[in-house]
Design a protein around this motif. Structure first.
Motif, short mmCIF file in Angstrom:
data_model
loop_
_atom_site.label_atom_id
_atom_site.label_comp_id
_atom_site.label_asym_id
_atom_site.label_seq_id
_atom_site.Cartn_x
_atom_site.Cartn_y
_atom_site.Cartn_z
N THR A 1 0.82 -1.21 0.00
CA THR A 1 0.00 0.00 0.00
C THR A 1 0.86 1.27 0.00
O THR A 1 0.44 2.30 -0.51
CB THR A 1 -0.95 0.02 1.22
OG1 THR A 1 -0.19 -0.15 2.42
CG2 THR A 1 -1.99 -1.08 1.11
N PRO B 1 -4.36 3.02 0.85
CA PRO B 1 -5.03 3.17 -0.45
C PRO B 1 -5.30 1.83 -1.13
O PRO B 1 -4.79 1.54 -2.22
CB PRO B 1 -4.00 4.00 -1.24
CG PRO B 1 -2.69 3.57 -0.69
CD PRO B 1 -2.91 3.28 0.77
N LEU C 1 -6.72 1.84 -4.92
CA LEU C 1 -5.73 2.12 -5.97
C LEU C 1 -4.85 0.92 -6.23
O LEU C 1 -4.54 0.59 -7.38
CB LEU C 1 -4.89 3.34 -5.58
CG LEU C 1 -5.65 4.66 -5.41
CD1 LEU C 1 -4.72 5.75 -4.89
CD2 LEU C 1 -6.27 5.08 -6.74
N ARG C 2 -4.42 0.25 -5.16
CA ARG C 2 -3.54 -0.91 -5.34
C ARG C 2 -4.30 -2.08 -5.96
O ARG C 2 -3.73 -2.86 -6.73
CB ARG C 2 -2.95 -1.33 -3.99
CG ARG C 2 -2.01 -0.31 -3.39
CD ARG C 2 -0.73 -0.13 -4.23
NE ARG C 2 0.04 1.00 -3.71
CZ ARG C 2 -0.05 2.23 -4.19
NH1 ARG C 2 -0.87 2.51 -5.19
NH2 ARG C 2 0.67 3.20 -3.67
N ILE D 1 -6.71 -1.81 -8.18
CA ILE D 1 -6.75 -1.50 -9.62
C ILE D 1 -5.43 -1.90 -10.27
O ILE D 1 -5.40 -2.54 -11.34
CB ILE D 1 -7.02 0.00 -9.83
CG1 ILE D 1 -8.45 0.34 -9.39
CG2 ILE D 1 -6.82 0.39 -11.30
CD1 ILE D 1 -8.75 1.83 -9.37
N ASP D 2 -4.31 -1.53 -9.64
CA ASP D 2 -2.99 -1.89 -10.18
C ASP D 2 -2.83 -3.40 -10.28
O ASP D 2 -2.28 -3.93 -11.25
CB ASP D 2 -1.88 -1.32 -9.28
CG ASP D 2 -1.83 0.20 -9.29
OD1 ASP D 2 -2.35 0.80 -10.25
OD2 ASP D 2 -1.29 0.77 -8.33
N LEU E 1 -13.07 3.31 -1.85
CA LEU E 1 -12.73 3.02 -3.25
C LEU E 1 -12.58 1.52 -3.48
O LEU E 1 -13.01 1.00 -4.52
CB LEU E 1 -11.46 3.75 -3.65
CG LEU E 1 -10.99 3.52 -5.09
CD1 LEU E 1 -12.05 3.98 -6.09
CD2 LEU E 1 -9.65 4.23 -5.37
#
Length: 467
Positions: free
Chosen positions: A334, A350, A353-354, A356-357, A380
């Motif tokens: 993260t 986060p 976001l991770r 999605i990656d 998210l």
């Protein structure tokens, strides 16, 4: 209430309890204090014992931690009269087998608790007697756990040998003992040399009595220490043994070292972690295909004062295990760091976001190891996972599992990320593969009957029965 809905509720109840019993030890966590943890856990145990007793006992065959196994054993024995003869027999087998696997000091704690509660029925006495009879070195136990053994012997009316009885109840009336370790204990009262032939925890008390300097005592007693005792004393100059240390415990040790020392010992530490991970993976090495992992090293992975860096240690150990299990592996921390040996708890979480990656790498499996407090931006991760499951991958081509090392006392469960993604509690990375298997029941597509079949299989293997 329809049978299908009732089964779904029961399945969720069972998995909620397993998650709690795997992760919580009744100690302070980052977001909840010890009182909240114990109150929440006690409610769950009582709820399961009252409503799902058969499954409650079967949990002893799962990867629940020793703290919760001890509570289950105590509760089953306290409430032994609530079930029939056959079920009591089955519970007795589960209890006996689990006691064999627990550390001795925890077992003696359970027996002392049963004494405090006045539980002294025939089955309880038989369980205590059989466990004591199965000790590999009973004389060692009599010395190391003398107070506990004395309490247990009285409570269970154990038949003791002449010297055993004298050692427990009238040791100072004996001029000498034939049992070597008993005699060393007797001589240690007045002879310093005898101290260093006793177990470390016993010798420590004699050293204080004789006024022996701490550094002199540690140097001379080192040969009597267990690996765990050496690890605990490593700050006092005793070098930790890495070769045979369990994976998660090794990760905790690595994270306890200063960053400079980790960098200097990089080859040694990373080599030990990979060796431990390969040992856990066994024949499954390289069999998991393309794996991506989102691993939480945010500030909350610091844990608490009594569980220092425990969530981060589980994530680090899981990282090395997944590296061994995968054919292709992509780790995403993260924090964005890429040097796992120099990790430390910091920053927000986060997860979205991770994730999605991670999905961008087209994995076959996505594992998320986190306490689930997604906060950068909040929510998210849940949105990403919901859209992925409902629109982009409704057929579930990608196996996604969230493994959470922290019990959430408010929800009586581990914190979840999204309804469509199964979450399982995890305490030790060594149990990761079996927890991923169990987590599939949390998706709601497999009913209580299949879960019971799974538990029956686990119980049979646990007891060494043919499946």
């Amino acid at each position: 209430m329809s049978d299908t809905f009732a089964d779904l509720v029961a399945c969720e109840d069972v998995l909620m309890f397993v998650n709690a019993a795997v992760t919580s030890t009744g100690q302070r966590e980052f977001h909840h204090d010890a009182g909240e943890q114990r109150l929440s856990l006690d409610f769950l145990h009582e709820y399961m014992l009252e409503n799902y007793r058969e499954v409650y006992g079967a949990a002893l065959a799962l990867d629940v931690n020793d703290h919760n196994a001890a509570i289950i054993i105590r509760n089953l024995l306290v409430r032994a009269g609530d079930v029939g003869v056959e079920e009591r027999r089955r519970e007795g087998l589960l209890i006996a087998r689990r006691l064999e696997l627990m550390p001795q000091q925890r077992v003696y704690r359970v027996f002392r608790e049963l004494r405090r509660l006045g539980v002294n029925n025939r089955r309880t006495r038989a369980i205590i007697r059989d466990w004591m009879a199965g000790r590999r070195d009973p004389a060692f136990d009599f010395v190391k756990y003398r107070g506990a053994v004395k309490d247990v012997a009285r409570h269970a009316h154990l038949r003791l040998g002449e010297e055993q009885h004298a050692f427990l109840f009238a040791p100072h009336e004996m001029k000498s003992f034939r049992t070597p370790i008993f005699e060393k204990w007797r001589r240690a009262h007045y002879e310093q040399a005898a101290i260093y032939e006793l177990p470390y925890t016993v010798a420590e008390g004699f050293a204080a009595k004789h006024g022996i300097p701490r550094e002199v005592f540690l140097e001379r007693i080192e040969h009597r220490m267990t690996r765990l005792e050496r690890l605990r004393m490593q700050g006092s100059g005793v070098r930790a043994e890495l070769g045979e240390m369990p994976l998660t415990r090794l990760a905790s040790y690595v994270l306890s070292l200063p960053l400079d020392e980790r960098a200097e010992r990089r080859a040694e530490l990373s080599g030990a972690l990979r060796t431990a991970a390969r040992r856990v993976a066994g024949a499954a090495r390289g069999s998991w295909g393309r794996v991506a992992a989102v691993l939480d090293d945010s500030y909350s992975s610091l844990g608490s004062g009594v569980k220092r860096r425990r969530p981060l240690a589980v994530a680090l150990a899981s990282h090395y295990l997944l590296e061994a299990l995968a054919k292709e592996y992509t780790p995403l921390w993260t924090s964005g760091r890429t040097d796992e040996l120099l990790l430390y708890p910091s920053g927000p979480t986060p997860l979205g976001l991770r994730i999605i990656d991670a999905l961008d790498t087209a994995p076959e499996r996505l594992l998320i190891v986190s306490d689930g407090w997604d906060n950068a931006p909040p929510g998210l991760a849940a949105d990403v996972l919901r859209i992925w499951r409902t629109r982009l991958d409704p057929g579930r081509r990608v196996l996604i599992v969230h493994l959470n090392p922290v019990y959430d006392a408010d929800d009586f469960d581990v914190r979840r990320l999204a309804p469509g993604v199964p979450t399982a509690g995890i305490r030790d990375a060594e149990n990761l593969a079996t927890l991923v298997e169990l987590a599939r029941f949390a998706e709601g597509r497999v009913g209580l009957g299949r879960l019971r079949d799974h538990l029956d299989g686990r119980v049979a293997r646990f007891l060494g029965e043919s499946v």
